[in-house]
Design a protein around this motif. Structure first.
Motif, mmCIF file in Angstrom:
data_model
loop_
_atom_site.group_PDB
_atom_site.id
_atom_site.type_symbol
_atom_site.label_atom_id
_atom_site.label_comp_id
_atom_site.label_asym_id
_atom_site.label_seq_id
_atom_site.Cartn_x
_atom_site.Cartn_y
_atom_site.Cartn_z
ATOM 1 N N CYS A 142 0.830 -1.204 0.000
ATOM 2 C CA CYS A 142 0.000 0.000 0.000
ATOM 3 C C CYS A 142 0.865 1.254 0.000
ATOM 4 N N ARG A 143 0.272 2.364 -0.408
ATOM 5 C CA ARG A 143 0.933 3.658 -0.428
ATOM 6 C C ARG A 143 0.022 4.677 0.242
ATOM 7 N N ALA A 144 0.629 5.662 0.894
ATOM 8 C CA ALA A 144 -0.160 6.673 1.599
ATOM 9 C C ALA A 144 -0.977 7.528 0.652
ATOM 10 N N ASN A 145 -0.524 7.677 -0.592
ATOM 11 C CA ASN A 145 -1.221 8.536 -1.557
ATOM 12 C C ASN A 145 -2.053 7.722 -2.544
ATOM 13 N N LEU A 146 -2.309 6.445 -2.234
ATOM 14 C CA LEU A 146 -3.029 5.565 -3.152
ATOM 15 C C LEU A 146 -4.380 5.174 -2.565
ATOM 16 N N LEU A 147 -5.451 5.496 -3.287
ATOM 17 C CA LEU A 147 -6.810 5.114 -2.926
ATOM 18 C C LEU A 147 -7.341 4.133 -3.968
ATOM 19 N N HIS A 148 -8.396 3.399 -3.608
ATOM 20 C CA HIS A 148 -8.928 2.366 -4.496
ATOM 21 C C HIS A 148 -10.451 2.480 -4.572
ATOM 22 N N THR A 149 -10.977 2.659 -5.765
ATOM 23 C CA THR A 149 -12.429 2.608 -5.942
ATOM 24 C C THR A 149 -12.870 1.275 -6.540
ATOM 25 N N ILE A 150 -11.945 0.502 -7.112
ATOM 26 C CA ILE A 150 -12.268 -0.847 -7.583
ATOM 27 C C ILE A 150 -12.186 -1.776 -6.364
ATOM 28 N N PRO A 151 -13.130 -2.691 -6.180
ATOM 29 C CA PRO A 151 -13.061 -3.585 -5.022
ATOM 30 C C PRO A 151 -11.868 -4.537 -5.129
ATOM 31 N N SER A 152 -11.353 -4.949 -3.989
ATOM 32 C CA SER A 152 -10.298 -5.955 -3.969
ATOM 33 C C SER A 152 -10.914 -7.338 -4.192
ATOM 34 N N ARG A 153 -10.062 -8.300 -4.498
ATOM 35 C CA ARG A 153 -10.556 -9.671 -4.678
ATOM 36 C C ARG A 153 -11.157 -10.214 -3.391
ATOM 37 N N ARG A 154 -10.573 -9.863 -2.269
ATOM 38 C CA ARG A 154 -11.118 -10.356 -1.001
ATOM 39 C C ARG A 154 -12.494 -9.766 -0.720
ATOM 40 N N MET A 155 -12.726 -8.536 -1.120
ATOM 41 C CA MET A 155 -14.057 -7.953 -0.977
ATOM 42 C C MET A 155 -15.066 -8.724 -1.811
ATOM 43 N N LEU A 156 -14.690 -9.022 -3.060
ATOM 44 C CA LEU A 156 -15.596 -9.748 -3.950
ATOM 45 C C LEU A 156 -15.855 -11.156 -3.431
ATOM 46 N N GLY A 181 -4.924 -13.515 -12.864
ATOM 47 C CA GLY A 181 -5.725 -13.197 -11.690
ATOM 48 C C GLY A 181 -6.468 -14.386 -11.121
ATOM 49 N N ASP A 182 -6.354 -15.557 -11.760
ATOM 50 C CA ASP A 182 -7.172 -16.696 -11.345
ATOM 51 C C ASP A 182 -6.730 -17.277 -10.010
ATOM 52 N N LYS A 183 -5.432 -17.509 -9.842
ATOM 53 C CA LYS A 183 -4.956 -18.055 -8.574
ATOM 54 C C LYS A 183 -5.205 -17.075 -7.419
ATOM 55 N N PRO A 184 -4.937 -15.761 -7.590
ATOM 56 C CA PRO A 184 -5.268 -14.834 -6.502
ATOM 57 C C PRO A 184 -6.750 -14.830 -6.127
ATOM 58 N N PHE A 185 -7.647 -14.955 -7.128
ATOM 59 C CA PHE A 185 -9.070 -14.996 -6.795
ATOM 60 C C PHE A 185 -9.396 -16.293 -6.064
ATOM 61 N N ALA A 186 -8.792 -17.412 -6.506
ATOM 62 C CA ALA A 186 -9.012 -18.676 -5.809
ATOM 63 C C ALA A 186 -8.504 -18.594 -4.374
ATOM 64 N N ASP A 187 -7.355 -17.940 -4.160
ATOM 65 C CA ASP A 187 -6.845 -17.754 -2.800
ATOM 66 C C ASP A 187 -7.834 -16.952 -1.953
ATOM 67 N N ALA A 188 -8.433 -15.937 -2.558
ATOM 68 C CA ALA A 188 -9.417 -15.128 -1.835
ATOM 69 C C ALA A 188 -10.630 -15.961 -1.464
ATOM 70 N N MET A 189 -11.058 -16.858 -2.341
ATOM 71 C CA MET A 189 -12.204 -17.717 -2.032
ATOM 72 C C MET A 189 -11.860 -18.692 -0.919
ATOM 73 N N ARG A 190 -10.633 -19.210 -0.892
ATOM 74 C CA ARG A 190 -10.219 -20.095 0.198
ATOM 75 C C ARG A 190 -10.256 -19.352 1.530
ATOM 76 N N ARG A 191 -9.762 -18.120 1.520
ATOM 77 C CA ARG A 191 -9.780 -17.303 2.724
ATOM 78 C C ARG A 191 -11.211 -17.062 3.188
ATOM 79 N N THR A 192 -12.104 -16.773 2.249
ATOM 80 C CA THR A 192 -13.504 -16.534 2.594
ATOM 81 C C THR A 192 -14.151 -17.780 3.179
ATOM 82 N N ALA A 193 -13.861 -18.953 2.581
ATOM 83 C CA ALA A 193 -14.429 -20.196 3.095
ATOM 84 C C ALA A 193 -14.036 -20.406 4.557
ATOM 85 N N LYS A 194 -12.779 -20.169 4.870
ATOM 86 C CA LYS A 194 -12.312 -20.322 6.248
ATOM 87 C C LYS A 194 -12.955 -19.284 7.158
#
Length: 395
Positions: A142-156, A181-194
């Motif tokens: 992350c950066r102090a001057n960086l904002l995000h309007t697109i949701p993260s994979r973990r949010m989705l 982006g497929d493996k990162p999204f799969a990692d996010a789904m594993r995290r969500t399942a837990k």
């Protein structure tokens, strides 16, 4: 005596006429304040969609930014503020900063985004990410001057997971593609399942070439690939991680068991969709269609929201001091209306925009997350993605 009375009457009647004839002071007109907003995009060739029903996007999120500038100037004229747009590519960032641009909307992948953010930081500029979903950008990178309007994979992933668990579909078959982006999204789904108490009962990597939806009759896919591939442990739902849309749509109606498909195909979590009409969303959809001649994508919406955030923050500041607008934008109390039914705000710990996530089918809105019952001490929106105690971001 009569002569004196006549003179007094004449002076009395003349007084209003003299007052009416006197020149009135002209009110000073406040000068228009101009604020430049930059846009940095890429020259990536447009991806060919899997179905001819989907448009070929040739301009990334640029049209979302342009609509945001138009909308900002509609309200800005009442506040004596005018917003201008400076468009460029990554190589143009130094020139934009040299022109005094202090707000940059970035439609860039994560590596290029970080390079732009670091250059912008040296000039006191803010970068708003409208494309990169990478969770690392909200954590260690992350950066102090960086904002995000697109949701993260973990949010989705959390948004989809909440809906599935609410439906009691808690046994998941996870299929992961080979895209970046497929493996990162799969990692996010594993995290969500837990996180939500669901269970991934089967996992497989998709390694097949299924042809193309415009030419394939579907018979060989069902006989030789999909039906055989989806055999395994019984499950409630098949979750696919295929961010580029290379194969996910082939899985529906071809699985070994009659099970719904979710993830990046069929039942999908997203910040915006062509099917969304609630909370005045139709107005935004129609304005975008008139401007761009196509439907509004999630990246378009994220870019529009980024511009909307800057113009809203500028409306809270007298004059056109860019530094003061930056302070207003980062204020923990800053909120934004963006056709989501409630006020949105940036998380102070990682710069992510809190927002409801739509759960959609190809033709209809199915639900909106956070789901009922998922509470939080600040706002239910913080039940999606990294909470303050979970984030590795140190802004």
């Amino acid at each position: 005596m009569l002569r004196a009375l006549s003179l007094a009457l004449a002076l009395c009647c003349a007084a209003p006429v003299l007052a009416a004839d006197a020149p009135k002071p002209v009110a000073a007109t406040a000068p228009m304040t101009r604020l430049a907003i930059g846009f940095i995009g890429t020259d990536d060739p447009p991806a060919t969609p899997l179905s001819f029903l989907d448009p070929v996007i040739r301009d990334g999120a640029l049209m979302g930014v342009r609509l945001g500038i138009q909308d900002g100037n509609v309200t800005g004229r009442f506040l004596k503020k005018e917003f201008t747009l400076a468009e460029g590519r990554e190589g143009d960032v130094d020139a934009l900063l040299g022109q005094g641009v202090r707000f940059i909307i970035a439609d860039l992948p994560s590596d290029a985004l970080l390079r732009v953010a670091d250059k912008a930081a040296a000039n006191g500029a803010v970068v708003i990410n409208a494309r990169a979903r990478d969770d690392g950008l909200r954590n260690a990178q992350c950066r102090a001057n960086l904002l995000h309007t697109i949701p993260s994979r973990r949010m989705l992933a959390d948004a989809l997971g909440q809906y599935l668990v609410t439906r009691r579909w808690t046994s998941w078959f996870l299929v992961t593609g080979a895209g970046p982006g497929d493996k990162p999204f799969a990692d996010a789904m594993r995290r969500t399942a837990k996180r939500l108490g669901a269970k991934i009962v089967e996992e497989k990597d998709w390694t097949f070439d299924v042809g193309h939806a415009r030419t394939d009759d579907g018979f060989s896919n069902e006989r030789d690939v999909v039906s055989t591939f989806t055999r395994g442990a019984d499950h409630d739902v098949l979750i696919v991680a295929d961010e580029e849309g290379a194969f996910g749509d082939f899985l529906s109606y071809r699985t070994a068991r009659p099970r719904p498909v979710a993830g990046t195909a069929e039942l999908t979590p997203t910040a915006w969709s062509r099917v969304f009409e609630q909370w005045g969303g139709t107005q935004l959809q129609n304005r975008f269609q008139a401007l761009a001649g196509r439907v509004m994508t999630e990246r378009d919406y994220a870019a529009w929201t980024a511009v909307r955030a800057v113009t809203e923050a500028a409306g809270k500041v007298k004059g056109g001091d860019a530094a003061a607008v930056v302070v207003a934008l980062k204020d923990p109390g800053f909120t934004l209306a963006a056709f989501k039914g409630q006020a949105l705000s940036f998380r102070p710990w990682d710069g992510q925009l809190r927002q409801p996530i739509l759960i959609t089918s190809p033709r209809l809105l199915v639900s909106v997350s956070p789901q009922e019952g998922y509470l939080h001490q600040r706002t239910p929106l913080d039940s999606l993605g990294d909470d303050e105690g979970e984030s590795l971001c140190r802004r």
